[in-house]
Design a protein around this motif. Structure first.
Motif, short mmCIF file in Angstrom:
data_model
loop_
_atom_site.label_atom_id
_atom_site.label_comp_id
_atom_site.label_asym_id
_atom_site.label_seq_id
_atom_site.Cartn_x
_atom_site.Cartn_y
_atom_site.Cartn_z
N ARG A 103 -7.01 -6.38 -5.19
CA ARG A 103 -7.31 -5.03 -4.72
C ARG A 103 -6.80 -4.09 -5.80
O ARG A 103 -5.63 -4.14 -6.18
CB ARG A 103 -6.63 -4.75 -3.38
CG ARG A 103 -6.97 -3.36 -2.83
CD ARG A 103 -6.32 -3.12 -1.48
NE ARG A 103 -6.89 -3.98 -0.45
CZ ARG A 103 -6.49 -3.98 0.82
NH1 ARG A 103 -5.51 -3.19 1.20
NH2 ARG A 103 -7.07 -4.77 1.70
N ILE A 104 -7.67 -3.25 -6.33
CA ILE A 104 -7.32 -2.41 -7.47
C ILE A 104 -6.77 -1.09 -6.94
O ILE A 104 -7.52 -0.28 -6.39
CB ILE A 104 -8.54 -2.19 -8.38
CG1 ILE A 104 -9.14 -3.54 -8.78
CG2 ILE A 104 -8.14 -1.40 -9.62
CD1 ILE A 104 -10.42 -3.45 -9.57
N ARG A 105 -5.47 -0.88 -7.12
CA ARG A 105 -4.79 0.29 -6.59
C ARG A 105 -4.52 1.31 -7.68
O ARG A 105 -4.16 0.94 -8.81
CB ARG A 105 -3.47 -0.15 -5.93
CG ARG A 105 -2.60 0.96 -5.41
CD ARG A 105 -1.50 0.40 -4.50
NE ARG A 105 -0.75 -0.67 -5.13
CZ ARG A 105 0.34 -0.48 -5.87
NH1 ARG A 105 0.80 0.73 -6.08
NH2 ARG A 105 0.97 -1.52 -6.40
N VAL A 106 -4.70 2.57 -7.38
CA VAL A 106 -4.40 3.66 -8.31
C VAL A 106 -2.90 3.91 -8.26
O VAL A 106 -2.35 4.21 -7.19
CB VAL A 106 -5.18 4.94 -7.95
CG1 VAL A 106 -4.90 6.04 -8.96
CG2 VAL A 106 -6.68 4.66 -7.85
N MET A 107 -2.23 3.79 -9.39
CA MET A 107 -0.78 3.92 -9.42
C MET A 107 -0.34 5.32 -8.98
O MET A 107 -0.99 6.32 -9.30
CB MET A 107 -0.24 3.62 -10.82
CG MET A 107 -0.31 2.16 -11.20
SD MET A 107 0.57 1.08 -10.02
CE MET A 107 2.23 1.73 -10.16
N GLY A 108 0.79 5.36 -8.25
CA GLY A 108 1.33 6.61 -7.77
C GLY A 108 0.66 7.13 -6.52
O GLY A 108 0.95 8.24 -6.08
N THR A 109 -0.25 6.34 -5.93
CA THR A 109 -0.97 6.77 -4.73
C THR A 109 -1.08 5.60 -3.77
O THR A 109 -0.71 4.46 -4.09
CB THR A 109 -2.39 7.25 -5.07
OG1 THR A 109 -3.21 6.12 -5.42
CG2 THR A 109 -2.40 8.24 -6.22
N ASP A 110 -1.58 5.88 -2.59
CA ASP A 110 -1.93 4.83 -1.63
C ASP A 110 -3.45 4.67 -1.59
O ASP A 110 -4.03 4.40 -0.54
CB ASP A 110 -1.42 5.20 -0.23
CG ASP A 110 0.10 5.21 -0.17
OD1 ASP A 110 0.72 4.42 -0.90
OD2 ASP A 110 0.66 6.02 0.59
N GLU A 145 0.85 -1.19 0.00
CA GLU A 145 0.00 0.00 0.00
C GLU A 145 0.89 1.25 0.00
O GLU A 145 0.75 2.14 0.82
CB GLU A 145 -0.93 -0.01 1.21
CG GLU A 145 -1.94 -1.13 1.17
CD GLU A 145 -2.88 -1.12 2.34
OE1 GLU A 145 -2.70 -0.27 3.23
OE2 GLU A 145 -3.80 -1.95 2.38
N THR A 146 1.83 1.27 -0.91
CA THR A 146 2.73 2.40 -1.01
C THR A 146 2.69 2.95 -2.41
O THR A 146 2.59 2.19 -3.38
CB THR A 146 4.17 2.00 -0.63
OG1 THR A 146 5.05 3.07 -0.96
CG2 THR A 146 4.62 0.76 -1.38
N SER A 147 2.81 4.25 -2.52
CA SER A 147 2.73 4.88 -3.83
C SER A 147 3.90 4.50 -4.72
O SER A 147 3.84 4.66 -5.93
CB SER A 147 2.68 6.40 -3.66
OG SER A 147 3.83 6.85 -2.95
N GLY A 148 4.99 3.98 -4.13
CA GLY A 148 6.16 3.60 -4.93
C GLY A 148 6.14 2.16 -5.38
O GLY A 148 7.08 1.73 -6.05
N ALA A 149 5.14 1.38 -5.01
CA ALA A 149 5.11 -0.03 -5.37
C ALA A 149 4.92 -0.21 -6.86
O ALA A 149 4.20 0.54 -7.51
CB ALA A 149 4.00 -0.74 -4.61
N ALA A 150 5.59 -1.23 -7.41
CA ALA A 150 5.46 -1.52 -8.83
C ALA A 150 4.08 -2.09 -9.12
O ALA A 150 3.45 -2.69 -8.25
CB ALA A 150 6.54 -2.51 -9.25
#
Length: 401
Positions: free
Chosen positions: A253-260, A238-243
């Motif tokens: 879990r659908i994550r918005v890239m560049g964000t948490d 859950e980090t904005s830097g994750a690939a």
């Protein structure tokens, strides 16, 4: 209503089945989903649970007059035309050969006691604990806090429709009504066992506190080995830097890239609108991916109040800024199939676009609109941008709940 299409005439119905077919045609002409109909009725101070509408259209019996009135009004029927629908309904209900065999079917029998208003009502709105759709009484607790991952669809198309098989959670078997009660002589034994169990649990709790204290002090475990302090393998980054994580069938879990921030709904509403929220709070609904062939995917949702559904774009994507929302699977008026396309320069994938397949607005992508850095910004269909700003997502694996 959608212009250029014939308005269904209730006078064409000769049987209850034909009358229900005209009601289905009326809904199709409106271009509204079950959730949109429910939300529209709610703005007028009326109640139209989406599960009730789905049941009404799936059964051969005539709906109650009150339900019919709210439904046709939500579909956009003018007040002057409402009387015609009610008149035909009364006429069909009074015809011997064409009416239902059960005289109650025209009124209350068209609604399953396990569904309808109570099944579609959030416990917070009702002010009391309600049984969940699977039949287990959660006593007002938030079902999303410890709900298991959604079961995978049994076929390639994922979950299909409100009338399809729902998810059921294990419950303790009920005792037969005629089962004899436990003898009184066993009561002291039960008490002794309960005391022993309580002592055992207390010991485990104290041992747990001891382990936590050792971890905080940085002490080592047995044989001089350091205690494990890293997160378990099922933890989702859950980090904005994750690939970004590539799409694959199963719970995600659908994550918005560049964000948490991750995708979720606002619980307690019926619109199905999808927002971006802090990933730690993105528990409703649970999402999973189902492959439908040729690089196409269906994004399946499991909502604690509304049950299985699919993410999609309403009205065939003909509205340029149409909402990205969750609703029942199988609605022909919605776009429910997506291409999950990798994006990035030089072969480096920066994320994946969610592209509606067959949208009435070509060149569209699911996009975070408004303030893209703010929690609860909504998602909608928008033109695919050259820099893909607000349009890149990661499909992180969702571990066991």
């Amino acid at each position: 209503m959608t212009p250029g299409r014939h308005t269904p005439d209730p006078r064409e119905a000769r049987t209850p089945a034909e009358f229900l077919a005209l009601l289905q045609a009326l809904k199709d002409r409106s271009g509204l989903t079950y959730r949109e109909l429910s939300a529209l009725a709610e703005t007028r101070g009326e109640v139209l649970p989406r599960s009730t509408v789905a049941n009404m259209l799936a059964r051969p019996t005539l709906p109650r007059e009150e339900l019919l009135t709210v439904f046709v009004r939500a579909c956009g029927v003018a007040p002057g035309e409402l009387a015609g629908w009610l008149e035909v309904r009364r006429e069909l209900a009074g015809r011997g050969p064409y009416a239902s065999a059960d005289p109650r079917d025209g009124d209350a029998a068209d609604e399953d006691p396990a569904e309808g208003d109570a099944a579609d009502e959030d416990p917070a709105e009702a002010g009391a604990a309600r049984p969940d759709p699977a039949g287990a009484d959660r006593a007002g607790a938030d079902p999303s806090a410890d709900r298991p991952a959604a079961a995978e669809p049994s076929d390639a198309s994922g979950t299909t429709g409100a009338a399809g098989p729902g998810l059921s959670w294990p419950v303790a078997p009920a005792a037969p009504s005629g089962a004899p009660s436990r003898p009184r002589s066993q009561t002291p034994s039960r008490i002794r066992r309960a005391v022993v169990a309580a002592v055992a649990v207390t010991g485990l709790v104290l041992a747990g506190f001891s382990v936590v204290a050792l971890l905080r002090d940085g002490r080592t475990g047995p044989a001089g080995l350091p205690h494990r302090t890293t997160a378990p393998a099922t933890t989702i980054p859950e980090t904005s830097g994750a690939a970004p994580t590539a799409p694959a069938a199963g719970g995600v879990r659908i994550r918005v890239m560049g964000t948490d921030l991750c995708l979720a709904e606002r619980r307690g509403t019926r619109t199905g609108q999808i927002h971006q929220v802090p990933c730690a709070e993105a528990r409703v609904p649970l999402y999973s991916l189902a492959a439908v062939g040729a690089g196409r995917w269906r994004i399946v949702s499991d909502h604690p109040d509304f049950g299985p559904g699919c993410s999609g774009i309403p009205s065939g994507g003909r509205i340029p800024d149409a909402a990205y929302e969750d609703s029942e699977c199988g609605d022909s008026s919605r776009i429910e199939t997506f291409a999950l396309e990798p994006y990035g320069p030089g072969g480096t994938v920066r994320g994946y676009r969610i592209v509606p397949v067959g949208s009435g607005t070509p060149g569209s992508c699911v996009t975070v609109v408004g303030d893209r850095e703010a929690a609860w910004a909504r998602l909608a269909q928008a033109p695919c941008a050259p820099d893909a700003a607000g349009q890149l997502f990661s499909f992180d694996r969702r571990g066991p709940a």
